[in-house]
Design an enzyme around this catalytic site. Structure first.
Site, PDB file in Angstrom:
ATOM      1  N   HIS A  19      -6.575  15.374 -32.420  1.00 40.12           N
ATOM      2  CA  HIS A  19      -8.023  15.143 -32.348  1.00 40.12           C
ATOM      3  C   HIS A  19      -8.731  16.218 -31.522  1.00 40.12           C
ATOM      4  CE1 HIS A  19      -6.934  10.734 -33.444  1.00 40.12           C
ATOM      5  NE2 HIS A  19      -7.045  11.501 -34.505  1.00 40.12           N
ATOM      6  N   HIS A  42      -5.187  11.024 -45.084  1.00 44.17           N
ATOM      7  CA  HIS A  42      -4.426   9.883 -44.551  1.00 44.17           C
ATOM      8  C   HIS A  42      -5.228   9.335 -43.370  1.00 44.17           C
ATOM      9  CE1 HIS A  42      -1.497  12.074 -46.875  1.00 44.17           C
ATOM     10  NE2 HIS A  42      -0.649  11.063 -46.791  1.00 44.17           N
ATOM     11  N   SER A 120      -9.315   9.471 -36.662  1.00 47.49           N
ATOM     12  CA  SER A 120      -9.960  10.667 -37.230  1.00 47.49           C
ATOM     13  C   SER A 120     -11.225  10.347 -38.032  1.00 47.49           C
ATOM     14  CB  SER A 120      -8.959  11.467 -38.071  1.00 47.49           C
ATOM     15  OG  SER A 120      -8.286  10.640 -38.989  1.00 47.49           O
ATOM     16  N   GLU A 138      -6.997   6.153 -47.856  1.00 42.36           N
ATOM     17  CA  GLU A 138      -6.045   5.306 -47.125  1.00 42.36           C
ATOM     18  C   GLU A 138      -5.409   4.370 -48.150  1.00 42.36           C
ATOM     19  OE1 GLU A 138      -4.519   5.029 -44.027  1.00 42.36           O
ATOM     20  OE2 GLU A 138      -3.476   3.474 -45.142  1.00 42.36           O
ATOM     21  N   ASP A 166      -3.878   7.389 -53.186  1.00 41.55           N
ATOM     22  CA  ASP A 166      -2.971   8.391 -52.649  1.00 41.55           C
ATOM     23  C   ASP A 166      -3.765   9.667 -52.312  1.00 41.55           C
ATOM     24  OD1 ASP A 166      -0.902  10.105 -52.120  1.00 41.55           O
ATOM     25  OD2 ASP A 166      -0.234  10.284 -54.185  1.00 41.55           O
ATOM     26  N   GLY A 167      -3.789  10.020 -51.054  1.00 45.71           N
ATOM     27  CA  GLY A 167      -4.580  11.167 -50.612  1.00 45.71           C
ATOM     28  C   GLY A 167      -4.060  12.503 -51.141  1.00 45.71           C
ATOM     29  N   ASP A 187      -2.815  14.147 -42.470  1.00 43.20           N
ATOM     30  CA  ASP A 187      -2.087  13.579 -41.337  1.00 43.20           C
ATOM     31  C   ASP A 187      -1.167  12.458 -41.829  1.00 43.20           C
ATOM     32  OD1 ASP A 187      -1.393  12.670 -38.783  1.00 43.20           O
ATOM     33  OD2 ASP A 187      -3.238  11.514 -38.541  1.00 43.20           O
TER      34      ASP A 187
END
Ligand code: SAM
Length: 313
Positions: A19, A42, A120, A138, A166-167, A187
């Site tokens: 971060h 994510h 995030s 997500e 699905d990212g 991430d």
């Protein structure tokens, strides 16, 4: 189904690195007039309680944000100079990007309390301007529902979209973005071994679709060949594409297994992690060269704590 819940890990040393770097990159990218689209492949649940069951069970924030807060008033000492009168090294001011990170986390809490930790999605949204967009992926049903509910409270309208998909795959349809300015944060939880290969494949595909985007990948530094491969392969990808890159790592303790008095093996938990950035802001390296040694010193759990910043392209 996946069992990884970021709530157990929120505010740990990996989140501090992730971060702090994320905010420093965003601050730079948001200085331009053209709209920015940010993708968080994510996203997690978005907001976490540090006094809730999950966080209290694992206690990981104690070695991350809470340890940083406890030591911020006594920032690390500058290395001792050889001058005869410099017997005690002088304390140095906290690096600006660490202060910026701490201020942003504090803005989610009542003065003096540290109950809430922003993930995030909330960190990014807090920094965006009206013209900018945020797309959050997500896949976990519970976290995705929590994320949607948390984001709804922001009343950010069409600025923020939560996608329960699905990212790695979902990103493809958005590249290149309309204003041709984007930051992609990836991430993964690396709960599935395939995530290591998938994150590299996603960046490779994205660079073909949109080569000028800024791509940021968090990865764990653990004794697994797939984990070592992530920065190595990303470096090769960036070099082949003729893009600049930066790799920042933060180690808080040794990765060696130890044992207790009864001979029981003690796993060290996550000892280190890294952030790999393709097309980083030109200001990032200097900012991290100042901040990361301070983070390593303030978050050290043993004498193996260290940090590195490497760049190329
Ligand atoms: N980026 C978040 C932050 O900094 O606050 C933390 C994210 S956490 C490390 C990883 C998240 O990815 C988990 O919530 C997990 O459910 C989710 N996830 C796992 N596989 C995914 C996938 N293929 N696509 C989208 N989300 C995924």
């Amino acid at each position: 189904m996946f069992s990884y819940r970021h709530a157990f890990h929120a505010g740990n040393h990996a989140d501090v690195l992730k971060h702090t770097v994320l905010i420093a990159i965003l601050r730079h990218l948001l200085q331009k007039d053209t709209a920015l689209t940010v993708f968080d492949t994510h996203a997690g649940a978005g907001l976490y309680r540090l006094d809730g069951d999950y966080a209290e069970t694992s206690g990981e924030a104690a070695g991350g944000i809470l340890q940083l807060l406890a030591s911020k008033d006594k920032p690390p000492a500058a290395p001792a100079k050889k001058a005869p009168d410099a017997s005690k090294p002088a304390a140095v001011a906290l690096a600006p990007i660490i202060q910026d990170y701490l201020d942003l986390v504090a803005s989610f809490n009542n003065k003096g309390s540290h109950k809430v930790y922003p993930g995030s999605p909330f960190i990014i949204q807090r920094l965006l301007g009206e013209r900018d967009k945020l797309k959050l992926f997500e896949i976990h049903p519970t976290d995705s529902k929590t994320l949607s509910a948390n984001i709804a409270q922001l009343q950010a309208g069409r600025q923020v979209a939560v996608l329960r998909e699905d990212g790695f795959e979902g990103l493809k349809k958005f590249l290149p973005p309309p204003a041709r300015r984007a930051l992609v944060l990836s991430d993964p939880s690396y709960e599935i071994k395939n995530d290591y290969a998938r994150v590299v494949a996603m960046v490779a595909d994205s660079l073909v679709r949109f080569s000028t985007g800024t791509y940021v990948v968090w990865y764990p530094i653990i004794p697994r060949p797939e984990a070592h491969d992530v920065p190595r392969k990303l470096k090769t990808l960036a070099n082949k594409a003729g893009k600049s890159w930066l790799n920042a790592t933060l180690t808080v303790k040794s990765s060696k297994l130890t044992s207790d008095e009864s001979g029981e093996v003690i796993r060290p938990g996550l000892p280190a992690s890294g952030m790999f950035v393709i097309n980083p802001p030109h200001t990032l390296k200097a900012a991290l060269q100042l901040a990361l040694p301070q983070l390593a010193s303030m978050l050290a759990q043993d004498q193996h704590a260290t940090s590195t910043v490497e760049s190329g392209g």
